[in-house]
Design a protein around this motif. Sequence first.
Motif, mmCIF file in Angstrom:
data_model
loop_
_atom_site.group_PDB
_atom_site.id
_atom_site.type_symbol
_atom_site.label_atom_id
_atom_site.label_comp_id
_atom_site.label_asym_id
_atom_site.label_seq_id
_atom_site.Cartn_x
_atom_site.Cartn_y
_atom_site.Cartn_z
ATOM 1 N N ALA A 1 -22.656 0.332 6.495
ATOM 2 C CA ALA A 1 -21.588 0.502 7.487
ATOM 3 C C ALA A 1 -20.855 -0.808 7.730
ATOM 4 C CB ALA A 1 -22.169 1.030 8.787
ATOM 5 N N GLY A 2 -21.530 -1.923 7.515
ATOM 6 C CA GLY A 2 -20.905 -3.229 7.703
ATOM 7 C C GLY A 2 -20.012 -3.638 6.554
ATOM 8 N N CYS A 3 -20.061 -2.922 5.438
ATOM 9 C CA CYS A 3 -19.252 -3.269 4.275
ATOM 10 C C CYS A 3 -17.836 -2.760 4.469
ATOM 11 C CB CYS A 3 -19.836 -2.658 3.002
ATOM 12 S SG CYS A 3 -21.441 -3.321 2.572
ATOM 13 N N THR A 4 -16.888 -3.657 4.417
ATOM 14 C CA THR A 4 -15.479 -3.293 4.482
ATOM 15 C C THR A 4 -14.723 -4.123 3.472
ATOM 16 O OG1 THR A 4 -14.986 -4.938 6.157
ATOM 17 C CG2 THR A 4 -15.545 -2.736 6.946
ATOM 18 N N THR A 5 -13.512 -3.705 3.205
ATOM 19 C CA THR A 5 -12.661 -4.480 2.320
ATOM 20 C C THR A 5 -12.050 -5.606 3.134
ATOM 21 O OG1 THR A 5 -12.168 -2.519 1.043
ATOM 22 C CG2 THR A 5 -10.690 -4.382 0.773
ATOM 23 N N ILE A 6 -12.311 -6.819 2.725
ATOM 24 C CA ILE A 6 -11.776 -7.989 3.425
ATOM 25 C C ILE A 6 -10.631 -8.542 2.597
ATOM 26 C CG2 ILE A 6 -12.292 -10.307 4.261
ATOM 27 C CD1 ILE A 6 -15.210 -9.366 4.560
ATOM 28 N N PRO A 7 -9.437 -8.666 3.179
ATOM 29 C CA PRO A 7 -8.321 -9.193 2.413
ATOM 30 C C PRO A 7 -8.582 -10.630 1.977
ATOM 31 C CG PRO A 7 -7.717 -8.895 4.721
ATOM 32 C CD PRO A 7 -9.095 -8.353 4.550
ATOM 33 N N SER A 8 -8.092 -10.951 0.803
ATOM 34 C CA SER A 8 -8.301 -12.305 0.294
ATOM 35 C C SER A 8 -7.399 -13.280 1.040
ATOM 36 C CB SER A 8 -7.984 -12.347 -1.204
ATOM 37 O OG SER A 8 -6.620 -12.096 -1.412
ATOM 38 N N ALA A 9 -7.900 -14.493 1.163
ATOM 39 C CA ALA A 9 -7.135 -15.519 1.867
ATOM 40 C C ALA A 9 -5.882 -15.904 1.090
ATOM 41 C CB ALA A 9 -8.005 -16.748 2.096
ATOM 42 N N GLY A 10 -5.870 -15.605 -0.214
ATOM 43 C CA GLY A 10 -4.734 -15.950 -1.044
ATOM 44 C C GLY A 10 -3.546 -15.020 -0.868
ATOM 45 N N ASN A 11 -3.719 -13.882 -0.224
ATOM 46 C CA ASN A 11 -2.634 -12.941 -0.030
ATOM 47 C C ASN A 11 -2.358 -12.796 1.467
ATOM 48 O OD1 ASN A 11 -0.886 -10.768 0.165
ATOM 49 N ND2 ASN A 11 -1.874 -9.634 -1.462
ATOM 50 N N PRO A 12 -1.347 -13.510 1.978
ATOM 51 C CA PRO A 12 -1.088 -13.476 3.411
ATOM 52 C C PRO A 12 -0.616 -12.115 3.914
ATOM 53 C CG PRO A 12 0.638 -14.693 2.268
ATOM 54 C CD PRO A 12 -0.437 -14.402 1.265
ATOM 55 N N ILE A 13 0.007 -11.310 3.047
ATOM 56 C CA ILE A 13 0.472 -9.986 3.474
ATOM 57 C C ILE A 13 -0.729 -9.096 3.774
ATOM 58 C CG2 ILE A 13 1.807 -7.952 2.834
ATOM 59 C CD1 ILE A 13 3.470 -9.833 1.006
ATOM 60 N N GLU A 14 -1.720 -9.076 2.870
ATOM 61 C CA GLU A 14 -2.927 -8.285 3.116
ATOM 62 C C GLU A 14 -3.682 -8.815 4.333
ATOM 63 O OE1 GLU A 14 -5.384 -8.083 -0.342
ATOM 64 O OE2 GLU A 14 -4.146 -6.553 -1.281
ATOM 65 N N ALA A 15 -3.787 -10.123 4.445
ATOM 66 C CA ALA A 15 -4.496 -10.703 5.578
ATOM 67 C C ALA A 15 -3.846 -10.300 6.898
ATOM 68 C CB ALA A 15 -4.536 -12.221 5.451
ATOM 69 N N ARG A 16 -2.547 -10.174 6.905
ATOM 70 C CA ARG A 16 -1.815 -9.837 8.134
ATOM 71 C C ARG A 16 -1.875 -8.350 8.466
ATOM 72 N NH1 ARG A 16 0.942 -8.605 12.092
ATOM 73 N NH2 ARG A 16 3.053 -9.194 12.607
ATOM 74 N N TRP A 17 -1.840 -7.457 7.443
ATOM 75 C CA TRP A 17 -1.631 -6.038 7.711
ATOM 76 C C TRP A 17 -2.805 -5.105 7.442
ATOM 77 C CZ3 TRP A 17 1.885 -4.655 10.889
ATOM 78 C CH2 TRP A 17 3.014 -5.462 11.069
ATOM 79 N N VAL A 18 -3.722 -5.442 6.570
ATOM 80 C CA VAL A 18 -4.830 -4.522 6.278
ATOM 81 C C VAL A 18 -5.680 -4.360 7.534
ATOM 82 C CG1 VAL A 18 -6.961 -4.224 4.940
ATOM 83 C CG2 VAL A 18 -4.865 -4.939 3.803
ATOM 84 N N GLY A 19 -5.951 -3.108 7.878
ATOM 85 C CA GLY A 19 -6.726 -2.784 9.072
ATOM 86 C C GLY A 19 -5.878 -2.456 10.284
ATOM 87 N N LYS A 20 -4.573 -2.695 10.196
ATOM 88 C CA LYS A 20 -3.668 -2.393 11.315
ATOM 89 C C LYS A 20 -3.022 -1.016 11.094
ATOM 90 C CE LYS A 20 -3.332 -6.777 13.124
ATOM 91 N NZ LYS A 20 -2.768 -7.944 12.544
ATOM 92 N N SER A 21 -2.425 -0.488 12.120
ATOM 93 C CA SER A 21 -1.762 0.809 12.047
ATOM 94 C C SER A 21 -0.456 0.712 11.254
ATOM 95 C CB SER A 21 -1.447 1.317 13.453
ATOM 96 O OG SER A 21 -0.627 2.463 13.401
#
Length: 135
Positions: free
Chosen positions: A16-36
Amino acid sequence: MNFRTMTAAGLAIALAGCTTIPSAGNPIEARWVGKSAGIFFAAYGPPISDSEQGSTTVYTWRGGYKTVRIPAKYAEGADGKRGKQISAARTAYLRCQAEITTSSDYTIRDIRTVADIPGVDGPSYCAEFLAPEQK
């Protein structure tokens, strides 16, 4: 039986603790993945198309249209003077296109750029537009 139950519960908690974590190299994924996706589309405009793929929906979004004038670049000359011209001044037409994958609860699971061009301050206009640096 008790040992098996405890092992299964421990495994379930670990998974349950396993999730997809955006890579630090992609600021778009870091900003938006997990948001509505609603927040994204409210900020940047509606998608141009969508398609359902099982329990996920893939939206195609296009936007960020902007025209900028990029000044000429010059080499460093002697005594701090302007040297030979390296590149001419030009007009750039900036835009971005992305595919946004959402889960059944409308949460962004993946966002990838489909059409991107160099930005004003870096190699990706989409990154400048969709994930601006916080000041």
